[in-house]
Write an enzyme that holds these catalytic residues in place. Sequence first.
Site, PDB file in Angstrom:
ATOM      1  N   GLY A 249       0.822  -1.213   0.000  1.00 57.01           N
ATOM      2  CA  GLY A 249       0.000   0.000   0.000  1.00 57.01           C
ATOM      3  C   GLY A 249       0.851   1.257   0.000  1.00 57.01           C
ATOM      4  N   GLY A 254       5.475   4.018  -8.921  1.00 57.67           N
ATOM      5  CA  GLY A 254       6.136   2.721  -9.127  1.00 57.67           C
ATOM      6  C   GLY A 254       5.108   1.601  -9.112  1.00 57.67           C
ATOM      7  N   HIS A 255       4.226   1.629  -8.128  1.00 57.16           N
ATOM      8  CA  HIS A 255       3.174   0.613  -8.071  1.00 57.16           C
ATOM      9  C   HIS A 255       2.279   0.716  -9.305  1.00 57.16           C
ATOM     10  CE1 HIS A 255       3.935   1.331  -3.611  1.00 57.16           C
ATOM     11  NE2 HIS A 255       4.168   0.048  -3.722  1.00 57.16           N
ATOM     12  N   SER A 404       7.435   4.215  -0.977  1.00 54.07           N
ATOM     13  CA  SER A 404       6.488   4.652   0.062  1.00 54.07           C
ATOM     14  C   SER A 404       7.253   5.284   1.219  1.00 54.07           C
ATOM     15  CB  SER A 404       5.676   3.470   0.587  1.00 54.07           C
ATOM     16  OG  SER A 404       5.144   2.746  -0.496  1.00 54.07           O
TER      17      SER A 404
HETATM   18  P1  AMP Z   1       6.062  -2.211  -1.607  1.00 50.03           P
HETATM   19  O1  AMP Z   1       4.658  -1.725  -1.498  1.00 50.03           O
HETATM   20  O2  AMP Z   1       7.082  -1.196  -1.259  1.00 50.03           O
HETATM   21  O3  AMP Z   1       6.270  -3.551  -0.958  1.00 50.03           O
HETATM   22  O4  AMP Z   1       6.274  -2.464  -3.171  1.00 50.03           O
HETATM   23  C1  AMP Z   1       5.414  -3.310  -3.884  1.00 50.03           C
HETATM   24  C2  AMP Z   1       6.034  -3.609  -5.222  1.00 50.03           C
HETATM   25  O5  AMP Z   1       6.251  -2.387  -5.918  1.00 50.03           O
HETATM   26  C3  AMP Z   1       7.407  -4.295  -5.085  1.00 50.03           C
HETATM   27  O6  AMP Z   1       7.501  -5.304  -6.085  1.00 50.03           O
HETATM   28  C4  AMP Z   1       8.351  -3.174  -5.341  1.00 50.03           C
HETATM   29  O7  AMP Z   1       9.581  -3.613  -5.885  1.00 50.03           O
HETATM   30  C5  AMP Z   1       7.593  -2.341  -6.355  1.00 50.03           C
HETATM   31  N1  AMP Z   1       8.097  -0.971  -6.365  1.00 50.03           N
HETATM   32  C6  AMP Z   1       8.313  -0.158  -5.308  1.00 50.03           C
HETATM   33  N2  AMP Z   1       8.846   1.015  -5.703  1.00 50.03           N
HETATM   34  C7  AMP Z   1       8.977   0.941  -7.045  1.00 50.03           C
HETATM   35  C8  AMP Z   1       9.462   1.839  -8.051  1.00 50.03           C
HETATM   36  N3  AMP Z   1       9.936   3.042  -7.762  1.00 50.03           N
HETATM   37  N4  AMP Z   1       9.438   1.426  -9.339  1.00 50.03           N
HETATM   38  C9  AMP Z   1       8.958   0.189  -9.650  1.00 50.03           C
HETATM   39  N5  AMP Z   1       8.490  -0.690  -8.757  1.00 50.03           N
HETATM   40  C10 AMP Z   1       8.494  -0.326  -7.476  1.00 50.03           C
END
Ligand code: AMP
Length: 502
Positions: A249, A254-255, A404
């Site tokens: 969340g 990126g998400h 995040s």
């Molecule tokens: P998180 O919510 O931080 O666990 O991220 C969920 C997914 O989004 C994970 O696969 C992360 O690698 C990906 N993610 C987070 N930040 C980025 C970003 N800047 N660019 C691409 N993918 C991202």
Amino acid sequence: MTTNVRDLRKWKSEGTRFTMLTCYDYSTARWLDRAGIPVLLVGDSLGTTMLGYPDTLSVTMDDMIRHAGSVVRGAPGALVIGDMPFMAYHASAEDAIRNAGRFLQEARVAAVKMEGGGRVIDYTKQLTAMGIPVMGHLGLTPTFVNQFGGYRVQGRSDEAAEQILADARALEDAGAFAVVLEAIPSALGQRVTQVLSVPRTCVAAPSPPLSTSTPPAKAAVIESANAMQEQAVAWRHAGDDIGVVPTMGALHGGHDSLVARARRENQRVIVTVFVNPAQFGPNEDFARYPRPFDQDRARLEALGVDAIFHPPVDQIYPPAFKTRVDPGPLAEVLEGKSRPGHFAGVLTVVLKLINLTQPKRAYFGQKDFQQVVLVRQLVRDFGLPVRIVAVPTVRHPDGLAMSSRNAYLDDGQRQLAPAVHRAITEAARAFTAGETDPLRLEGVTRERLAATQGLSVDYVAVVDDTTLSRPRRAIPGSVLAVAVKLGSIRLIDNVVLGAERL
Ligand code: AMP
């Protein structure tokens, strides 16, 4: 630096959203430029908003040039696009060329916009062949107001929707660098976004008032593990491919890019939103990790996901839960070394989420590169029937990888943070220039980071992209990974050597 049409293409390929606003005068342009709005459109809505006409038909090239010129002077950082008004290109290709040329020469705009499909596709080809960037405009095209019998939502019937999709593709093929969609149903907007590799934007001019917004489709929010699995199994039985995007969340661009990729490749998209306690160390930020679920939900609905799996902790880890995945030695280096137990927690939850959501494809960000390596190992070792798709890192315009946790940075730290990307980019450039010694490449990065006060290095490592060990020589595909601390905030980033345009 002034935004250019190449930046827009790059943002689209990275899945980065950007804002385009309409603007007609010098002082508004100055404010918008200072606020960092990268794209300004000087629309022929000038007629109704500034000049008091009932529609846009009376607006002339001279009106447009005068106002567009003032916007260009007010916004040196923005890409300014001039809207070709009624009769500027309606009679002939010569008119289109002459008037687009006037826009560039007299107002110094960087690009022009023309409304409609059909004939403007030929004009688009001719203008782009002369080096004049063209933005297309489909849906409600105000110069057609009399033909449409007023301002009405377009593309409602299947046939009209298919025509808009076909026109969008034809405009892209003709060289348009972006396409504006006005007043079409949002589902059609999403389909256009999926078929185009150039960006699309929406315009909303303040007047005349249009009631055009179709609310985004509701996504099912599922909290129970059993209900999630039942829904996923039903979709798979119906023959649909499922794409899953696991997240914690606090969603950002990126998400969005993971979700957009999943949307393109699967009939059903599930996004999981779960702050997984098992992957946080005892002194880490589990309790204060941001959880803006209502915002996340609205964002995911706008992206057209089918289901959001948002379980409470006891749906994933009920009291009787005992089994844990042991990720082995690759979890003991880099991130794993600094965060003992982190990857055991990640792989345990990923295994469970995959079983609950039955995906054909699961999407992960390259930003958490070691996570991708370990999830691929999990899939291989346990024979999981899912394909792991790694999606490139999405960055802010200053290079900082979106995260995040960036929300924890104070203003001073936020200013320092892009140094990380600069440092790894410099090493990647050295690699491209012929340096293959991993220690020297790490040295380039360390030196750069050392020059930034207030930033301490946790690790800098050139590693093989599957074994995570340091290669004798870096080769294309080797990864330079970095973790730093800014105060108590840990930032990670990486670059794949030889793979990115620098
Ligand atoms: P998180 O919510 O931080 O666990 O991220 C969920 C997914 O989004 C994970 O696969 C992360 O690698 C990906 N993610 C987070 N930040 C980025 C970003 N800047 N660019 C691409 N993918 C991202």
